[in-house]
Design an enzyme around this catalytic site. Structure first.
Site, PDB file in Angstrom:
ATOM      1  N   GLU A  61       0.847  -1.200   0.000  1.00 46.05           N
ATOM      2  CA  GLU A  61       0.000   0.000   0.000  1.00 46.05           C
ATOM      3  C   GLU A  61       0.876   1.241   0.000  1.00 46.05           C
ATOM      4  O   GLU A  61       0.587   2.235  -0.674  1.00 46.05           O
ATOM      5  CB  GLU A  61      -0.977  -0.038   1.193  1.00 46.05           C
ATOM      6  CG  GLU A  61      -1.860  -1.276   1.103  1.00 46.05           C
ATOM      7  CD  GLU A  61      -3.117  -1.252   1.951  1.00 46.05           C
ATOM      8  OE1 GLU A  61      -3.496  -0.189   2.472  1.00 46.05           O
ATOM      9  OE2 GLU A  61      -3.738  -2.328   2.092  1.00 46.05           O
ATOM     10  N   GLU A  62       1.982   1.207   0.765  1.00 45.23           N
ATOM     11  CA  GLU A  62       2.914   2.343   0.794  1.00 45.23           C
ATOM     12  C   GLU A  62       3.461   2.623  -0.603  1.00 45.23           C
ATOM     13  O   GLU A  62       3.525   3.765  -1.061  1.00 45.23           O
ATOM     14  CB  GLU A  62       4.071   2.035   1.765  1.00 45.23           C
ATOM     15  CG  GLU A  62       5.211   3.030   1.681  1.00 45.23           C
ATOM     16  CD  GLU A  62       6.197   2.955   2.852  1.00 45.23           C
ATOM     17  OE1 GLU A  62       5.902   2.281   3.851  1.00 45.23           O
ATOM     18  OE2 GLU A  62       7.261   3.601   2.761  1.00 45.23           O
ATOM     19  N   ARG A  63       3.852   1.565  -1.313  1.00 44.07           N
ATOM     20  CA  ARG A  63       4.495   1.750  -2.631  1.00 44.07           C
ATOM     21  C   ARG A  63       3.482   2.245  -3.664  1.00 44.07           C
ATOM     22  O   ARG A  63       3.822   3.089  -4.505  1.00 44.07           O
ATOM     23  CB  ARG A  63       5.179   0.441  -3.050  1.00 44.07           C
ATOM     24  CG  ARG A  63       6.422   0.225  -2.204  1.00 44.07           C
ATOM     25  CD  ARG A  63       7.056  -1.136  -2.280  1.00 44.07           C
ATOM     26  NE  ARG A  63       8.141  -1.185  -1.277  1.00 44.07           N
ATOM     27  CZ  ARG A  63       8.715  -2.276  -0.838  1.00 44.07           C
ATOM     28  NH1 ARG A  63       8.343  -3.456  -1.284  1.00 44.07           N
ATOM     29  NH2 ARG A  63       9.676  -2.217   0.071  1.00 44.07           N
TER      30      ARG A  63
END
Ligand SMILES: Cc1cc2nc3c(=O)[nH]c(=O)nc-3n(C[C@H](O)[C@H](O)[C@H](O)COP(=O)(O)OP(=O)(O)OC[C@H]3O[C@@H](n4cnc5c(N)ncnc54)[C@H](O)[C@@H]3O)c2cc1C
Length: 382
Positions: free
Chosen positions: A240-242
């Protein structure tokens, strides 16, 4: 991915928020090397924007992940990288594992107030000894009665100076390095926590800290999910961060190209606008094409993620491409601004500094290439 009327409404809400509550203050916050996270998050929380994809039981809007990415993309309208990054940490970096694997009790204590904007969170993975090799972290959390006792330190922690809590990755056992780690919620007002500011070349409005833990006691119920599963959960959380990193770069890159078209159309050399040189408008056309390609890749990955697919490869590709492209766009645009591009108070030079982190944070380019190679089956064994 087909975006709906609801996606567009959300995009408009975020864009309006950026124009009224963020952009007028960006220069001041950049200068101060800090933005008032609690104040801004309280306003975002009141609009439901910190829990778009989270359960209504925790105060979330209960929408799917694509809506969160619409917000990430709209945050590209912010006139600096630091404030969007700080918001992204709260929405898509320090909370996904808590939401997915935390107990109801833990979520009510930490996720609900974070969605409401009453608390600021941070994610503690990297250490001074290394960030790329996550399995090599040294911080420990040792069981003592009903508590974990935490010792060690974390480096480069976004929101670290202001955060109320940290989603901390620590070693809770001696076994294999991918199976001895856990994610634990650590209140940062606990006895034994110290914070130290880190000065950076960019992302000035976002505070970055080194966190030190000296015999910090945290109740064992602050464990997220199962003990020993922290590495795996963090790898999932990284997806999700990427995707957030890639989505949030799109409009920011478009804006650099727009500003450069505007500037080079006005600025004249040798009797004509700089933009009229084919080398300039062709380069800008090429960069715009690259941004569109990144947009397509990013939204394809988001679509697949919403559909329940494993997007490790496409998310890593989107993250890699956004870091690489940020450097290319900012560098080319800066060139066409000439000396003005080299001044400190210039939107292009700010982006040149801020965007550099995209190839380092959340897994450097080389780490993305390693993941892609592994999934391509081209990584040598051992
Ligand atoms: C502004 C900022 C904000 C950040 N926010 C956070 C945060 O909130 N939470 C958090 O936990 N971390 C955060 N980080 C840390 C970030 O994730 C790390 O900096 C990153 O993972 C790289 O780790 P490192 O700096 O220790 O570099 P190292 O691991 O020392 O690597 C240095 C460089 O070596 C190269 N490299 C490494 N491994 C390989 C390899 N196998 N093959 C080829 N080349 C390689 C890469 O180019 C890499 O950039 C942040 C960093 C910055 C600068």
């Amino acid at each position: 991915m087909q975006l709906t009327e609801e996606h567009e409404q959300l995009r408009n809400t975020v864009t309006r928020f950026v124009e009224t509550e963020i952009n007028p203050y960006v220069d001041e916050w950049e200068e101060a090397e800090l933005f008032p996270a609690h104040e801004v998050f309280a306003k975002l929380g009141a609009l439901g924007l910190l829990g778009i994809k989270y359960d209504p039981d925790c105060g979330g809007l209960g929408l799917d992940f694509s809506y969160s990415m619409v917000m990430a993309e709209a945050l590209g309208n912010v006139h600096c990288g630091g404030v969007p990054m700080a918001i992204g940490v709260q929405t898509d970096m320090c909370t996904p594992a808590l939401n997915r694997f935390g107990t109801d009790e833990l979520k009510q204590e930490w996720l609900t107030p974070s969605i409401a904007g009453e608390m600021v969170g941070c994610i503690g993975v990297s250490e001074a000894g290394g960030g790329s090799d996550v399995a090599a972290i040294r911080t420990t959390a040792t069981v003592d009665g009903g508590d974990y006792v935490i010792n060690g330190s974390k480096m480069w922690i976004t929101n670290g100076l202001q955060a109320d809590w940290c989603c901390l990755l620590a070693n809770t056992g001696e076994g294999a390095v991918h199976k001895n780690k856990s994610l634990i919620i650590v209140p940062l007002n606990a006895k034994g926590v110290e914070r130290q500011k880190i000065h950076k070349i960019g992302m000035h409005a976002s505070d970055t800290a080194q966190l030190f833990f000296d015999n910090v006691r945290v109740p064992r119920r602050n464990l997220i999910g199962q003990e020993g599963m922290g590495f795996t959960m963090q790898m999932m959380q990284f997806q999700e961060e990427r995707l957030w990193v890639a989505a949030s770069s799109l409009l920011a890159l478009d804006r650099l190209i727009d500003l450069t078209i505007e500037y080079t159309r006005e600025r004249r050399t040798f009797g004509r606008p700089i933009l009229d040189n084919q080398v300039v408008h062709f380069r800008l056309a090429e960069l715009r094409t690259e941004v569109e390609a990144l947009r397509a890749l990013t939204w394809r990955a988001v679509d697949e993620y919403v559909g329940g697919k494993d997007v490790t490869k496409t998310a890593s590709m989107a993250k890699l491409k956004s870091g690489r492209l940020y450097r290319e766009v900012a560098d080319s645009c800066l060139q066409y601004w000439g000396g003005m591009g080299f001044t400190a108070d210039n939107p292009i030079s700010r982006a040149y500094r801020d965007g550099r982190i995209a190839s380092i944070g959340g897994g450097a380019d080389e780490i993305m290439l390693g993941i892609i190679s592994k999934l391509e089956g081209t990584l040598p064994a051992g």
